[in-house]
Design an enzyme around this catalytic site. Structure first.
Site: not given
Length: 482
Positions: A325, A328-330, A482
């Protein structure tokens, strides 16, 4: 072209007029217009990657049908599923994470060969790739697991992937919830449209009033944190936590509201997460479409694989899921550590058997009990402190933040930070959170259809007044990166 821009308002009005007056006769015509509008929207946002979006649609459309048609040959069917996973994950790895792994590889080599030099590639990040790629991954997995039938209509499948209200920042939709709505002709619904306009108004208020006023205070603090005391950084952390929530929930409400104007319901993405008493309940209410996607496609199969380890396996599964998780943002270690910490926060709930607990605060009451308020406050503080890592450019900067916060300078008087701007921002936040509190059990944060006309119109005028007087311009939404 963002939702709170004048260009988008003109674009939306034109599309709505065409949709309900010119293309209204059949679902086919409505879908054609939606697809054309969605590609125009994406080209307007960033024309360089429209062919990548088209390629993703065509490849996954083909894979879905192929996987279904090979149900008699499990081995070959699995190969096409794996090919689809390699294609979709490969897109993310290349465009979003290539430089991260490339740089890490050379840093490892530098341990043994100190004279090595390297430079990262200039890879542009396609807008919305994290969102539409997760949709396609979930789609082919669901087809493989026979949970859904693949779409055999390329037009409908294209609308499912590219529908412009959700294209850039979600919600991450599932085929079985979205597709039935576009397979039939949409009829105009006054009640649905008015409810959509309410959500747009509330989302606009959250973004340009709450989030942008918070940003005006938080950004200068973090941009020059070196000479700030711990007390000032803590103030910045508070405003940043509210900014992130108001910005993204505002976008989600606008996306859902815009979609309702076309007679299409999108998934709810936020459900007043700050009114939670434990981390599990908060994540069920925060970025719901991503959390549920991760739980279905990562946590569930992983926990099944590790089930023989019982609670230890469950803890490992939830930690691994939240690391993803975060990632996933970067492509940054800060996001990985952010996810790791949130995963670790689940461990006490796992071992106490309360991981799936869900609790409505002050159910049937206007005010929470002291115990409920205390738990909400502690959870907010925990999330806010973890957001310092999310905000930091790198781990070193994050440690600098924490070094200042957990120091004697935390007790320093925050000179200059009890200004009019801060007081106004706190007042706006209070209004924002109060409205969310009284609607915490409604379908969305500004669901006021049950009030009389006087209250409803007073609310609309008040929000419009706040937007005009206190609204600030912005160039983007936080989650566009993102």
């Amino acid at each position: 072209m963002i939702f709170n821009s004048f260009d988008f308002v003109i674009f939306l009005i034109i599309v709505l007029i065409l949709y309900w007056f010119v293309f209204k006769k059949t679902a086919l015509l409505q879908n054609i217009l939606l697809l054309i509008s969605s590609f125009i929207f994406y080209v307007w946002a960033d024309w360089r990657f429209v062919f990548l979006l088209i390629a993703s649609i065509l490849v996954n459309y083909y894979l879905g049908i192929k996987i279904r048609n090979l149900s008699h040959n499990e081995k070959l069917q699995k190969r096409f599923l794996n090919a689809g996973l390699v294609f979709n994950i490969g897109l993310l790895l290349y465009f979003k994470y290539f430089n991260f792994f490339y740089e890490g590889f050379y840093k490892v080599l530098n341990v043994f060969y100190s004279d090595l030099s390297y430079s990262t590639l200039s890879i542009l990040l396609p807008l919305g790739i994290s969102f539409f790629t997760f949709q396609t991954i979930g789609y082919i997995i669901d087809v493989y697991n026979e949970e859904i039938d693949p779409s055999e209509d390329l037009l409908e499948f294209s609308v499912f992937i590219a529908f412009f209200p959700k294209l850039l920042s979600g919600p991450i939709e599932r085929l079985k919830g979205f597709m039935p709505q576009i397979q039939i002709k949409r009829e105009f619904s006054y009640a649905q449209s008015v409810d959509g306009l309410r959500q747009i108004l509330w989302g606009l208020f959250a973004k340009v009033v709450v989030a942008e006023n918070c940003a005006a205070i938080a950004n200068p603090i973090f941009n020059s944190y070196e000479d700030k005391s711990g007390s000032v950084l803590l103030i910045g952390g508070f405003f940043y936590a509210i900014q992130v929530y108001a910005d993204f929930s505002g976008y989600s409400n606008m996306a859902i509201g815009i979609s309702k104007l076309f007679g299409i319901n999108l998934s709810r993405n936020f459900a007043t997460p700050f009114y939670s008493t434990n981390i599990s309940d908060m994540w069920k209410k925060w970025h719901i479409s991503l959390t549920s996607w991760m739980m279905d496609y990562v946590f569930t199969p992983l926990s099944f694989t590790l089930r023989r380890y019982q609670k230890r396996g469950l803890a490992i599964s939830i930690i691994a899921t939240f690391i993803l998780v975060g990632f996933w943002h970067g492509a940054n270690w800060t996001y990985i550590v952010f996810g790791l910490l949130h995963g670790l926060y689940f461990v006490p709930l796992v071992y106490s058997g309360k991981m799936n607990s869900s609790y409505i605060v002050a159910n049937g009451k206007f005010l929470p009990s002291f115990k409920e308020f205390y738990k909400m406050f502690l959870l907010f503080m925990l999330v806010m402190l973890t957001d310092f890592i999310f905000r930091a450019d790198n781990i070193s900067v994050a440690f600098s933040y924490y070094g200042k916060i957990f120091s004697t300078s935390l007790l320093d008087y925050p000179i200059g930070y009890l200004s009019t701007d801060v007081i106004v921002a706190v007042g706006l936040i209070s209004i924002f959170l109060f409205v969310e509190w009284i609607h915490r059990m409604k379908k969305h944060d500004f669901e006021i259809s049950h009030y009389n006309a006087y209250v409803r119109w007073s609310s609309y005028i008040t929000l419009f007044f706040f937007i005009v007087i206190f609204g600030r311009s912005s160039e983007s939404f936080i989650y566009f990166q993102f």
